[in-house]
Design a protein around this motif. Structure first.
Motif, mmCIF file in Angstrom:
data_model
loop_
_atom_site.group_PDB
_atom_site.id
_atom_site.type_symbol
_atom_site.label_atom_id
_atom_site.label_comp_id
_atom_site.label_asym_id
_atom_site.label_seq_id
_atom_site.Cartn_x
_atom_site.Cartn_y
_atom_site.Cartn_z
ATOM 1 N N GLU A 115 0.829 -1.200 0.000
ATOM 2 C CA GLU A 115 0.000 0.000 0.000
ATOM 3 C C GLU A 115 0.864 1.250 0.000
ATOM 4 O O GLU A 115 2.014 1.239 0.465
ATOM 5 N N LEU A 116 0.271 2.322 -0.542
ATOM 6 C CA LEU A 116 0.902 3.643 -0.515
ATOM 7 C C LEU A 116 -0.177 4.646 -0.155
ATOM 8 O O LEU A 116 -1.211 4.730 -0.834
ATOM 9 N N LEU A 117 0.049 5.387 0.918
ATOM 10 C CA LEU A 117 -0.880 6.423 1.367
ATOM 11 C C LEU A 117 -0.273 7.783 1.088
ATOM 12 O O LEU A 117 0.859 8.065 1.492
ATOM 13 N N LYS B 100 -3.021 -6.651 -9.284
ATOM 14 C CA LYS B 100 -4.151 -5.743 -9.488
ATOM 15 C C LYS B 100 -3.979 -4.521 -8.599
ATOM 16 O O LYS B 100 -3.383 -4.591 -7.515
ATOM 17 N N LEU B 101 -4.521 -3.399 -9.076
ATOM 18 C CA LEU B 101 -4.395 -2.127 -8.365
ATOM 19 C C LEU B 101 -5.778 -1.649 -7.970
ATOM 20 O O LEU B 101 -6.715 -1.668 -8.773
ATOM 21 N N LEU B 102 -5.897 -1.186 -6.719
ATOM 22 C CA LEU B 102 -7.133 -0.620 -6.179
ATOM 23 C C LEU B 102 -6.818 0.731 -5.542
ATOM 24 O O LEU B 102 -5.676 0.987 -5.137
ATOM 25 N N LYS C 107 -3.461 0.403 -3.382
ATOM 26 C CA LYS C 107 -3.109 -0.948 -2.963
ATOM 27 C C LYS C 107 -2.835 -1.802 -4.197
ATOM 28 O O LYS C 107 -3.620 -1.805 -5.143
ATOM 29 N N ILE C 108 -1.698 -2.488 -4.180
ATOM 30 C CA ILE C 108 -1.363 -3.426 -5.243
ATOM 31 C C ILE C 108 -1.248 -4.811 -4.631
ATOM 32 O O ILE C 108 -0.479 -5.033 -3.689
#
Length: 731
Positions: A610-612, A633-635, A687-688
């Motif tokens: 994750e990256l915030l 997959k990316l969300l 999120k990946i």
């Protein structure tokens, strides 16, 4: 005294160094140190009998800003070439540094009126003292301030007091000097991305330090980052609150069809310096012209000899149009303009159609080392407006559209060979192109240099130098290229007929002044492996053009000619053996390709990552990403300041992206856009799951994916210097 080409005279008030315009960070102040000349109670005087434009200069030992009073003309045997000056004083008291002056016609007497009572300085030839007694009345000679020129003339200094409204008549050939004062301090300014810069934001650098540049906006980022302008790149941690992704830097790959332009015509294969063939833009420009639907290139044809022009429809295959300057050639400027340094701009904000194109141009070792300002309606028919500020070779111009500032990237030398300080860059900015070219020598401040982290190759004991600095607006940042020179200096390579060792390193800035270089890998360098680009690698001023999902990064390289060593040249020519050597032979143009926005990616390596982001503000409604998640997959999820997901923009509602795209719209199952939370401070959590790379994100104002960021030199499908078309540019 030998008749001078130019008379120098100066007025302006003195203030102590702490408040003077020669700021502690300026080139002059840092070069002179404590030796800046200080004249107590200086007068303020005004030129009253001439329509000449007063050009202010400063006495200094700093090379390329040096006072032309202490130069001696050297004329080449070639009749059309009457350029170079060499620095001519035999002795130069360092404590004279800091005296500014006006440059005026040497053949004329000039009159001044004193507008503020005080002292001035008179510099004159010692042999003329007897004939200047009326001028020297009430004047006191300053001992230990003599300048001896190579021609034997000796200048001495007198201090003279002037009364309010007193008129001073100065004979031709006499120099009037003193300290200058001009307000140069800026104001606190809030930038497009939320960064605030204070009035002293350009101070604090030390040219004699080998440490990397501090980046204030990374240490103290804004509480809220505005992302309305451009794709948001992950070249640093500016946007990131926290992440377990890993940053990876990427390098462009050379085009297999290089060189895309090589010396072929007579214009390109002949030169006045040893017939060294060249067809390369050096630090010139390669720009997309949306009106003509072509790429335009301005380049050097024949080493330091001709300035030429080429066009291309695809950026790879180039043609040389026949132009009117010289029948049957693509010469774009008359012969007297010998190219050394130039930068061309297509100014999309210019309202005068005759000046749509602008060019910073410096001829090879121009007599006064002055840059020249050119304008054109089309990039082909140029008008020389006038001569401007002094600078070293390889100086360039940069436009920062985020602040609407024109910036002179000025080369200068700090005097100490084989040190970091030998080749440096100075900085001067203004609101217009013309003003940015019209700097006085004491105004540019120290800007950038090579440092202890820079590449050295096989020359570990030799400190690298900053040969050039190009910069351009790309999406939401200023993208820079530091041309690093490593290894021996020019003479070593001239002795061997080989191009000098230089390489290119990406740099990134979010305020246009401080450059962050987290990866010191040279994305192209001098390998000396018998290819067309053996060495002397240079970037173009606009760095790159954008073609769909690729960046076209143009560069110049030189093959060299080992049969043209300096020793061999000396047998045939008594002058310029280094310039005539094979070191400058075989210059050509190449291109490299990089994924769009592909300078750095945040990577997920198999696990859920994750990256915030930090707190963001935007007004658009469509979230786009540049990502490669073919194996994952990316969300995306939008959260408030407390970390609470904002419904319906949650991971659960997000439609997963599972492909590779440089422009992909991230949507949620509800079908709603982000407009209802626009202009509200939020964070985005990416999120990946599995493997993937996230290169950039942005919130577009419509479904085209337009970023409204800047696109460097442009490219097919774009209509201006920023992205207003989104996906249409991919067609």
């Amino acid at each position: 005294m030998k008749k001078l080409t130019i008379l120098f005279s100066l007025f302006l008030m003195f203030v102590h160094l702490a408040n003077a315009d020669i700021l502690p960070n300026s080139v002059i102040a840092q070069t002179a140190g404590d030796d800046l000349f200080k004249l107590e109670n200086p007068a303020n005087i005004k030129l009253i009998n001439s329509d000449e434009k007063p050009i202010i200069s400063v006495i200094t030992t700093s090379s390329n800003f040096s006072c032309p009073l202490f130069y001696q003309r050297i004329v080449d045997n070639d009749s059309h070439y009457k350029n170079p000056y060499s620095i001519a004083p035999k002795t130069f008291p360092s404590k004279l540094q800091g005296i500014p002056y006006f440059e005026l016609n040497a053949d004329l007497e000039h009159s001044f009126v004193c507008t503020k009572a005080g002292n001035i300085l008179l510099m004159l030839d010692l042999k003329r003292i007897e004939n200047l007694q009326p001028l020297l009345k009430n004047a006191t000679r300053l001992n230990n301030y003599e300048i001896i020129l190579n021609n034997g003339d000796t200048f001495c200094l007198y201090k003279k007091h002037l009364k309010q409204n007193e008129v001073l008549n100065v004979p031709a050939g006499v120099v009037v000097g003193g300290f200058a004062y001009r307000t140069t301090k800026g104001k606190t300014e809030k930038l497009y991305n939320g960064i605030e810069i204070s009035s002293d934001w350009q101070t604090g650098f030390q040219m004699n330090s080998s440490k990397p540049m501090d980046i204030p906006y990374l240490k103290n980022p804004p509480k809220e980052i505005d992302i309305d302008v451009g794709r948001q790149l992950f070249v640093d941690d500016f946007l990131i609150e926290k992440t377990n992704m890993v940053r990876e830097f990427h390098l462009p790959k050379k085009y297999e069809g290089n060189p895309i332009l090589k010396p072929e015509t007579k214009l390109e294969t002949t030169s006045r310096y040893g017939n060294n063939p060249v067809s390369a833009p050096l630090s010139g420009s390669v720009l997309w012209n949306p009106d003509k639907q072509v790429f335009q290139m301005w380049y050097e044809a024949g080493h330091l000899t001709s300035f030429a022009y080429a066009e291309s429809k695809d950026g790879l295959n180039w043609t040389r149009p026949n132009l009117h300057i010289e029948k049957g050639t693509n010469r774009v400027l008359p012969r007297e303009y010998e190219p050394d340094s130039w930068t061309v701009f297509n100014d999309f904000d210019e309202t005068d159609s005759s000046k749509k194109f602008k060019m910073f141009f410096r001829s090879h070792d121009d007599a006064e080392r002055r840059a020249m300002m050119f304008t054109s309606p089309n990039g082909i028919d140029w008008t020389c407006e006038r001569e401007m500020g002094r600078c070293g070779d390889r100086s360039t111009m940069i436009y920062n559209p985020f602040r609407k500032k024109w910036i002179a990237s000025i080369r200068f030398w700090n005097g100490c060979k084989d040190s970091y300080g030998f080749r440096n860059r100075a900085y001067f900015e203004a609101d217009s192109f013309e003003k940015a070219m019209d700097w006085h020598p004491y105004e540019p401040i120290f800007w950038a240099r090579a440092d202890e982290l820079d590449y050295r190759g096989d020359w570990q004991k030799r400190t690298p130098q900053l040969y050039n600095l190009d910069g351009v607006a790309y999406e939401s940042i200023m993208l820079g290229v530091f041309q690093i020179m490593y290894g021996p200096d020019n003479n070593y390579w001239a002795d061997r007929g080989m191009p000098k060792s230089t390489g290119l390193n990406f740099a990134y800035s979010r305020d246009g002044f401080h450059w962050y270089r987290p990866d010191r890998t040279l994305f192209v360098k001098s390998d000396h492996n018998s290819t067309w680009d053996n060495g002397y690698i240079q970037s173009v001023s606009n760095v790159l053009c954008v073609m769909g999902d690729k960046l076209y990064i143009y560069y110049s390289g030189f093959k060299g000619d080992t049969t043209k060593t300096r020793a061999e040249i000396k047998k045939k020519h008594s002058d310029s053996p280094g310039t005539r050597s094979g070191m400058y032979s075989g210059g050509a143009t190449g291109v490299m390709f990089l994924r769009r926005d592909g300078f750095a990616s945040m990577n997920a390596n198999g696990k859920t990552s994750e990256l915030l982001t930090k707190s963001l503000k935007f007004s658009g409604g469509h979230l786009f990403v540049n990502a490669d998640v073919k194996h994952g997959k990316l969300l995306a999820q939008v959260e408030d300041a407390t970390g609470k997901p904002i419904f319906p923009y949650t991971f659960e509602n997000c439609v997963a992206f599972r492909d590779d795209s440089t422009i992909e719209n991230i949507v949620w199952q509800c079908g709603k856009t982000l407009e209802k939370i626009g202009n509200r401070a939020v964070r985005i959590r990416f999120k990946i799951e599995g493997h993937g790379k996230l290169y950039a994100f942005w919130v577009s104002r419509d479904s085209t994916g337009r970023s409204d960021g800047y696109i460097a030199g442009g490219g097919k499908g774009f209509t201006s210097n920023h992205d207003t078309v989104g996906k249409k540019a991919y067609e």
